[in-house]
Every structure is written in structure tokens, then in C-alpha cells.
Enzyme design. Sequence first.
Site, PDB file in Angstrom:
ATOM      1  CG  LEU A 187     -53.339 -16.552 -12.706  1.00 39.87           C
ATOM      2  CD1 LEU A 187     -51.885 -16.388 -12.295  1.00 39.87           C
ATOM      3  CD2 LEU A 187     -54.253 -15.800 -11.750  1.00 39.87           C
ATOM      4  CG  HIS A 227     -46.367 -17.698 -18.183  1.00 36.69           C
ATOM      5  ND1 HIS A 227     -45.553 -18.594 -17.520  1.00 36.69           N
ATOM      6  CD2 HIS A 227     -47.342 -18.459 -18.758  1.00 36.69           C
ATOM      7  CE1 HIS A 227     -46.015 -19.827 -17.693  1.00 36.69           C
ATOM      8  NE2 HIS A 227     -47.114 -19.769 -18.450  1.00 36.69           N
ATOM      9  CD  GLU A 228     -50.761 -17.468 -20.256  1.00 35.06           C
ATOM     10  OE1 GLU A 228     -50.738 -18.103 -21.321  1.00 35.06           O
ATOM     11  OE2 GLU A 228     -50.847 -18.030 -19.136  1.00 35.06           O
ATOM     12  CB  VAL A 249     -35.161 -23.937 -24.505  1.00 30.76           C
ATOM     13  CG1 VAL A 249     -34.102 -22.879 -24.268  1.00 30.76           C
ATOM     14  CG2 VAL A 249     -36.394 -23.328 -25.170  1.00 30.76           C
ATOM     15  CB  THR A 252     -34.374 -23.989 -19.955  1.00 30.72           C
ATOM     16  OG1 THR A 252     -34.761 -24.850 -21.034  1.00 30.72           O
ATOM     17  CG2 THR A 252     -34.626 -22.554 -20.352  1.00 30.72           C
TER      18      THR A 252
HETATM   19 ZN   LIG Z   1     -48.225 -21.154 -19.318  1.00 32.04          ZN
END
Ligand SMILES: [Zn+2]
Length: 424
Positions: A187, A227-228, A249, A252
Site C-alpha cells: 500500500l 501510518h506511513e 513508546v 502503547t
Molecule cells: Zn508501517
Amino acid sequence: MKFSSVFILFFMLEMSVAQAQRNCGTAGYIQQLITTDPFIKNSFNKAAAQITAVSNNSAARDIVADEIINLPVVIHILYNTSIQNISLAQVQSQLTVLNNDYSNLNADRINTPTVFATLVADTRIRFCLAQVDPQGRRTTGIIRKYTKTDFFSPEDAMKYAAQGGDDAWDCKRYLNIWVCNMGGRTLGYSSIPGGPAATDGVVISYDVFGTTGNVRSPYDKGRTATHETGHWLGLKHIWGDAICGTDDVDDTPVQQYYNYGCPTFPHVTNCSPNGNGDMYMNFMDFTNDDCMNLFTKGQKIRMRALFAENNIRNSFLLSFACDSTLAQGGALPAIDTTVAVQPFAGLKIYPNPLQSIVTIEYIGELKASVLKTINIFNVTGNKVYSGTVISAKTNINTAGLAKGVYILSIQEGATRITKKLIKE
Ligand SMILES: [Zn+2]
């Protein structure tokens, strides 16, 4: 196992799941870069260490505390067929998604489970189509270019005019996004901090870019670019690309592996810290576009650390390319990237955008014996204010300044700090 057989196995595995799951090419791309150029690993590690150092240092973080960071974006559209030459509306729909997602104004934030709601962040990072090109001319921030290439792979050809792509704009001032045909499988993918300038940026397949036009379900809500761009801003996948790995992080939860589709809450695994399970609705997981809806405060700290003094994307704080009034057909105002080490780690300048007063505050040690001169310049380089720092807190009257962009320069001995100020 030899490399070739590992690769084939990996390839087959990837093919078998390709249709059902998000396929982000970043991890494979970075691995390939390291294989080709072992020295680049040092550069990635150094960049990651810088991010961690600033993230763990509250004084350094304060320099970019909650100021809006505007990122000028240039979209390189590469098309082989007319359907790949996406519309202006499709481009704009992606900018809207980026701005909503990074400011926690996405409509689907109401789907965040209550137990995670207090962790959600407005990153205070915003995106605009560049209004001024590297030569100082007006631009739409969109480049359209025919390519003979049917489809591209995550090997950077789209980033070079000589390889059927389009060359990057200065990555110190612009976020480069290439939109092209990735052949239906990957993607998108992104560079990560510490990579070469010529290939710095994000690549997104034309059919998962934005929310209108030629977009395909379940990647039709613009989250591939969200996302990217997270990778470009230094974020890792939420599972740390390892079984129960870490994304560096704090807020999370550890999760066993990636999630795809859209799990039912709670999705608990062996390594879940508690019954709330995975944060599969995080933008850095692999779930469907309509399943993701948040970045956390911890992710925000890491992303913004990149913009701290001496850090890799600090020059964006001085980028003028979002302001069309600055297009004069000449070179843009020079970006002074003079490396300022101490004592500026303890300096705060606020508010910005300016109101009637701007305050320069030394929160660290103020060495009264060292002369500190303050100058403010407009974008044509004319000095509009001159003074000196005489106490830990200096107020400057800016009520008389016209709307626009200014450069504040503080000279302290041999060291200088420059900062972009905006008067609205
Ligand atoms: Zn990724």
C-alpha cells in the site's frame, strides 16, 4: 537457512496474506537498505538515539512544547494510465485526513475504547500543500508527471526522474509524498529518520490515497498515508516488528503481533499488560482504515522530538513554504541551521503565533556576563526589532508588527539561535 530461501519463504508468506491484510513496505525497505549499505545502519541508530534522548529530556522537549508544527507537503503524482493521475479533490481529501488524524479531530475518534481515551493526543503537527517551490515561485504543491513505468516496487525508482519518477524537493523544508501505482500489493512505504536526503519521504499507492476518487476498500479512509507519515516522523509499528516487541513508546501496550481487519475489543494476548489488550486502533497497527483512530501522547513526544534543536527535522520550524505571500520568484529566505548546542536547551519563546507581547524566557542558567543580542527580521531580511536580553524573562512588544512571518535571532557569544515567528 540461506538468504535466498529465507527470502522466498518470506515472499510466499507475504503473497498468501496479501489480499486480506495491510501491507506496509517500510520494514522490508529499511532491511533492504541496511543489507545493501551496512553503514546506513549507524545513521538510523544515531537518529533513533537522538529521538530517544529528546523524548526523555523534558527541557529539550519544551522547546517545541506544543507549538503548531506546519509541514509543507509536495505531492509527486506519477501516472502511467489516466486513472492513476488522481484528481485535485482526491489529493485534498488526503490532506484533510492527515490534518484530522494528527489533531485528533477525526470523526471516528468516538470509537476509541474508553480505557484508552486518556492516552489520545493532538500531535500539534499540521500539513499544507506547499505554496512556494524551492526556487521561490508559487506552486500548488502538486506535480503531475507521466511515467512509462507500469508499477513501482519499494526500491525508490519513483524518487528519481532518471528512473521514471520525480526528484525529491529539499527534504529540509518539504515532506515529499510520491503517489504512484504500487501494483496492488504494497500500500505504501516510508523512509525513516537518518536515511539519505534524495529518498526522504513517503510513497503511497494511488488507489489508497485519500478518501474519494480511485480508492479501494478497506483502505479508502486515507489511513495508509497517516501510518506511513508516522514512520517518516520516527514511529515504529506498535508491536515493534517483533513478537511482543517494543515500539519505544511508553503508553502503547505491548502486543504480541500485528492485528488486521478489525478485532473486537478487548483483544488480549499472552503479552498484554492487562485486560485491555492490544491498542489495535492505533494508526501504527495493521488494521483496516475504518478501524484505526488514534496516536498516543507517547507517540506525539517521539514525533515532535525530531523537531527539537539539533534534531533531524528541526529545519521545518523555519520552512516558509506554507505561506503563498512569500512567492517572489527568488530564493526563499535562507534557513539558518547553525548548530546551537548549549545554553539554548533552556530557552523558551512564547506565544507563537505572536500576540502583542512575545516572551523570551531562560529556564536554564542565564549567564549575565555574556551579551545576548536579539534581532527580529522580516522575510525580506529587514530588521524590525533590535534589543538585548537583560533578565531571565524578556518581553518584546510585537503589537506593531504586521501579519506575516518573522525570524527571531538571538546571538549569545559565538552561538546563535534562530526561530520562526508568526504574526496572525
Ligand atoms: Zn508501517
